[in-house]
Design a protein around this motif. Structure first.
Motif, short mmCIF file in Angstrom:
data_model
loop_
_atom_site.label_atom_id
_atom_site.label_comp_id
_atom_site.label_asym_id
_atom_site.label_seq_id
_atom_site.Cartn_x
_atom_site.Cartn_y
_atom_site.Cartn_z
N LEU A 1 0.92 -1.33 -0.11
CA LEU A 1 0.07 -0.03 -0.08
C LEU A 1 1.16 1.31 0.01
O LEU A 1 0.54 2.30 -0.64
CB LEU A 1 -0.85 0.06 1.19
N THR B 1 -14.39 -1.74 -3.86
CA THR B 1 -14.52 -2.46 -5.21
C THR B 1 -15.97 -2.98 -5.25
O THR B 1 -16.39 -2.84 -6.57
CB THR B 1 -13.46 -3.42 -5.12
N ARG C 1 -10.83 -1.18 0.61
CA ARG C 1 -10.61 -1.66 -0.55
C ARG C 1 -11.88 -2.57 -1.23
O ARG C 1 -12.27 -2.57 -2.25
CB ARG C 1 -9.04 -2.29 -0.87
N VAL D 1 -11.68 7.31 -0.96
CA VAL D 1 -11.01 5.84 -0.65
C VAL D 1 -9.59 6.06 -0.69
O VAL D 1 -8.77 5.74 -0.03
CB VAL D 1 -11.35 4.89 -1.93
N LEU E 1 -7.18 5.54 2.26
CA LEU E 1 -5.92 4.44 2.19
C LEU E 1 -4.69 5.22 2.70
O LEU E 1 -3.94 4.76 3.43
CB LEU E 1 -5.85 3.78 0.99
N PRO F 1 -9.12 1.11 -8.49
CA PRO F 1 -7.71 1.97 -8.06
C PRO F 1 -7.30 2.61 -9.44
O PRO F 1 -7.68 2.25 -10.39
CB PRO F 1 -6.74 0.83 -7.58
N GLU G 1 -7.77 -3.55 3.78
CA GLU G 1 -8.39 -4.35 3.02
C GLU G 1 -9.94 -4.11 2.78
O GLU G 1 -10.67 -4.42 1.98
CB GLU G 1 -7.89 -5.84 3.38
#
Length: 119
Positions: free
Chosen positions: A25, A82, A78, A101, A105, A88, A75
């Motif tokens: 990440l 998603t 994400r 997002v 992150l 991304p 996680e």
């Protein structure tokens, strides 16, 4: 001996997986994003607000944050994003107008930095 988790995952393996996840990440968005945040006070303020929310979500005021908790949180972000159609960025992120997002992150990367950096 090491504590063993369900599925045969040892504590050492879990720590290694968390470290690898946070490292990936950091390579994908953290280094570039945190550099941009240093140059842009508005982005830094957004990252700080997201970091406070992440810390609150993980009960970070009562117990120390860990790489495993941060990796799991990232996680989860994400996966949920998603599931709702987020993808991304292809290539470098646009830090002039990052989405929620990416900012969240990036906040995880900011929180992980002092944990993953040897003293």
């Amino acid at each position: 001996m090491y504590a063993q988790f369900s599925g045969g995952l040892t504590a050492d393996t879990a720590v290694g997986v968390a470290r690898a996840s946070i490292a990936a990440l950091t390579v994908s968005i953290g280094t570039e994003g945190l550099t941009a945040a240093v140059r842009r006070p508005d982005l830094l303020a957004q990252v700080d607000q997201h970091a406070a929310a992440v810390r609150d979500s993980l009960d970070g005021d009562r117990r120390p944050l860990t790489l495993a908790a941060l990796a799991g949180y990232a996680e989860g972000v994400r996966a949920a994003a998603t599931e709702h159609g987020w993808t991304p960025p292809d290539g470098p992120a646009d830090w002039t107008a990052p989405d929620w997002v990416l900012t969240r992150l990036l906040a995880v990367c900011a929180l992980a930095r002092p944990i993953s950096t040897p003293a």
